[in-house]
Scaffold this motif. Structure first.
Motif, mmCIF file in Angstrom:
data_model
loop_
_atom_site.group_PDB
_atom_site.id
_atom_site.type_symbol
_atom_site.label_atom_id
_atom_site.label_comp_id
_atom_site.label_asym_id
_atom_site.label_seq_id
_atom_site.Cartn_x
_atom_site.Cartn_y
_atom_site.Cartn_z
ATOM 1 N N ALA A 122 10.179 52.626 88.009
ATOM 2 C CA ALA A 122 10.991 51.449 87.677
ATOM 3 C C ALA A 122 11.047 51.218 86.170
ATOM 4 O O ALA A 122 12.102 50.867 85.622
ATOM 5 C CB ALA A 122 10.435 50.211 88.386
ATOM 6 N N THR A 123 9.923 51.413 85.485
ATOM 7 C CA THR A 123 9.931 51.203 84.033
ATOM 8 C C THR A 123 10.799 52.242 83.333
ATOM 9 O O THR A 123 11.483 51.926 82.347
ATOM 10 C CB THR A 123 8.505 51.252 83.450
ATOM 11 N N LEU A 124 10.777 53.473 83.824
ATOM 12 C CA LEU A 124 11.612 54.514 83.219
ATOM 13 C C LEU A 124 13.094 54.176 83.359
ATOM 14 O O LEU A 124 13.884 54.376 82.428
ATOM 15 C CB LEU A 124 11.308 55.870 83.869
ATOM 16 N N VAL A 125 13.459 53.647 84.506
ATOM 17 C CA VAL A 125 14.852 53.239 84.720
ATOM 18 C C VAL A 125 15.194 52.060 83.818
ATOM 19 O O VAL A 125 16.279 51.985 83.221
ATOM 20 C CB VAL A 125 15.091 52.884 86.203
ATOM 21 N N ALA A 126 14.251 51.126 83.680
ATOM 22 C CA ALA A 126 14.525 49.885 82.952
ATOM 23 C C ALA A 126 14.795 50.100 81.470
ATOM 24 O O ALA A 126 15.635 49.414 80.875
ATOM 25 C CB ALA A 126 13.352 48.919 83.128
ATOM 26 N N ILE A 127 14.096 51.040 80.849
ATOM 27 C CA ILE A 127 14.146 51.172 79.388
ATOM 28 C C ILE A 127 15.048 52.293 78.905
ATOM 29 O O ILE A 127 15.304 52.431 77.710
ATOM 30 C CB ILE A 127 12.716 51.369 78.829
ATOM 31 N N ALA A 128 15.577 53.105 79.825
ATOM 32 C CA ALA A 128 16.325 54.289 79.398
ATOM 33 C C ALA A 128 17.574 53.943 78.595
ATOM 34 O O ALA A 128 17.876 54.593 77.597
ATOM 35 C CB ALA A 128 16.702 55.137 80.615
ATOM 36 N N GLU A 129 18.303 52.918 78.997
ATOM 37 C CA GLU A 129 19.637 52.699 78.416
ATOM 38 C C GLU A 129 19.872 51.232 78.066
ATOM 39 O O GLU A 129 19.515 50.328 78.831
ATOM 40 C CB GLU A 129 20.696 53.174 79.424
ATOM 41 N N HIS A 130 20.449 51.002 76.880
ATOM 42 C CA HIS A 130 20.844 49.651 76.476
ATOM 43 C C HIS A 130 21.973 49.715 75.454
ATOM 44 O O HIS A 130 21.955 49.027 74.437
ATOM 45 C CB HIS A 130 19.653 48.862 75.928
ATOM 46 N N GLY A 131 22.940 50.600 75.687
ATOM 47 C CA GLY A 131 24.122 50.641 74.823
ATOM 48 C C GLY A 131 23.899 51.361 73.508
ATOM 49 O O GLY A 131 23.006 52.205 73.376
ATOM 50 N N LEU A 132 24.697 50.995 72.517
ATOM 51 C CA LEU A 132 24.663 51.683 71.223
ATOM 52 C C LEU A 132 23.573 51.116 70.318
ATOM 53 O O LEU A 132 23.827 50.603 69.225
ATOM 54 C CB LEU A 132 26.032 51.583 70.538
ATOM 55 N N VAL A 133 22.337 51.218 70.797
ATOM 56 C CA VAL A 133 21.182 50.789 70.016
ATOM 57 C C VAL A 133 20.954 51.790 68.884
ATOM 58 O O VAL A 133 21.539 52.873 68.866
ATOM 59 C CB VAL A 133 19.941 50.673 70.926
ATOM 60 N N PRO A 134 20.103 51.448 67.890
ATOM 61 C CA PRO A 134 19.937 52.332 66.734
ATOM 62 C C PRO A 134 19.590 53.768 67.079
ATOM 63 O O PRO A 134 20.099 54.703 66.440
ATOM 64 C CB PRO A 134 18.808 51.657 65.953
ATOM 65 N N SER A 135 18.731 53.989 68.069
ATOM 66 C CA SER A 135 18.363 55.369 68.405
ATOM 67 C C SER A 135 19.564 56.158 68.910
ATOM 68 O O SER A 135 19.712 57.348 68.610
ATOM 69 C CB SER A 135 17.252 55.380 69.462
ATOM 70 N N VAL A 136 20.438 55.503 69.653
ATOM 71 C CA VAL A 136 21.636 56.167 70.167
ATOM 72 C C VAL A 136 22.618 56.452 69.037
ATOM 73 O O VAL A 136 23.214 57.526 68.963
ATOM 74 C CB VAL A 136 22.295 55.320 71.268
ATOM 75 N N GLN A 137 22.799 55.493 68.142
ATOM 76 C CA GLN A 137 23.722 55.711 67.024
ATOM 77 C C GLN A 137 23.231 56.849 66.139
ATOM 78 O O GLN A 137 24.029 57.691 65.700
ATOM 79 C CB GLN A 137 23.850 54.419 66.207
ATOM 80 N N ALA A 138 21.924 56.877 65.871
ATOM 81 C CA ALA A 138 21.382 57.967 65.049
ATOM 82 C C ALA A 138 21.638 59.318 65.711
ATOM 83 O O ALA A 138 22.022 60.291 65.051
ATOM 84 C CB ALA A 138 19.889 57.760 64.836
#
Length: 272
Positions: free
Chosen positions: A61-77
């Motif tokens: 459940a925690t892995l599912v919860a934290i995997a994705e949250h839009g264009l956060v800094p890590s994704v933009q980088a």
């Protein structure tokens, strides 16, 4: 981290020979492949123990919860790195994960250590967790330290993932002691800080994972592993529908130079 006394390399995680691969005492081909899900395999790799039902449900459940949250800094980088080097997904994933620090992704470990500090402080307060939470948060405030796991730029009332994870933990039979500590910290913050800072997902993750015996030293790895999966999804989309340079262009449009300017050059006139 201390320097060990070992003079030869060693590990209890994996061994292999011509005929088989052994991972944490289990035959990979015969006992693990097709017989264990990846979240439970992660638990086995980290702890050396098979996840029980509660640990399995909570960790997944925690892995599912934290995997994705839009264009956060890590994704933009990651997406901008992919735009610059579309042949190197590994570099783009690394660019996204390298920012796993005290603010992004790494806050789960810091919050987990906060809960352990409250638990330890309770020994000096007659077992009173609320008094211990007040003391620990007051000390953080006095030292101008952030309170990891609390407050969110978007989810002001409370991160909706918190309640979902707490529900999973309770339903699965996970230990609730650290969930109780997390809630008490949330309750004492307003009187100390002067405003409400509600639990966010980085506070909920250690609360439920510590309750099923997950090691505090590996807490940061949970959001890192989860975000890696999300980054691969974003990078696959980047290859099909690129926005990496669009992100860069937006930064350029909003850019404001705040440094000094050279002195104006004298006007040229007449003949030389």
């Amino acid at each position: 981290m201390k320097i060990g006394k070992a003079t030869a390399p060693r590990s209890a995680i994996c061994a292999s020979d011509e005929d088989r691969i052994v991972v944490r005492g289990a035959d990979l081909s015969e006992e693990l492949i097709g017989k264990i899900n990846f979240g439970d395999y992660f638990h086995l790799l980290v702890t050396g123990r098979r996840a029980d039902a509660a640990a399995s449900e909570v960790l997944n459940a925690t892995l599912v919860a934290i995997a994705e949250h839009g264009l956060v800094p890590s994704v933009q980088a990651a997406r901008m790195t992919m735009a610059a080097a579309p042949d190197a997904m590994q570099g783009a994933v690394a660019a996204g994960i390298l920012g796993s620090g005290s603010v992004i992704l790494g806050a789960s470990e810091t919050a987990g250590r906060l809960y352990l500090a409250v638990e330890k402080a309770a020994e000096q307060h007659g077992g009173d967790l609320r008094a211990a939470a007040h003391a620990v948060i007051s000390d953080l405030r006095a030292r101008r330290q952030p309170i990891a796991g609390y407050g969110h730029p978007e989810h002001k009332k409370r991160d909706p993932r918190v309640g979902a994870l707490f529900d999973v933990s309770l339903r699965a039979g996970g230990g609730q002691r650290y969930v109780e500590i997390a809630k008490l910290v949330e309750e004492v913050i307003p009187a100390i800080v002067g405003k409400e800072l509600k639990l966010n997902v980085s506070g909920a993750i250690p609360a439920v994972l510590l309750g099923v015996g997950f090691p505090v030293n590996a807490l940061k790895g949970v959001p890192m592993l989860a975000r890696t999966a999300s980054l691969i999804g974003h990078l696959n989309e980047e290859l099909e529908d690129p926005i990496g340079f669009a992100l860069s262009y937006q930064a350029t449009r909003e850019y404001e130079y705040t440094g000094p300017m050279p002195a104006a050059a004298p006007k040229r006139g007449g003949s030389e």
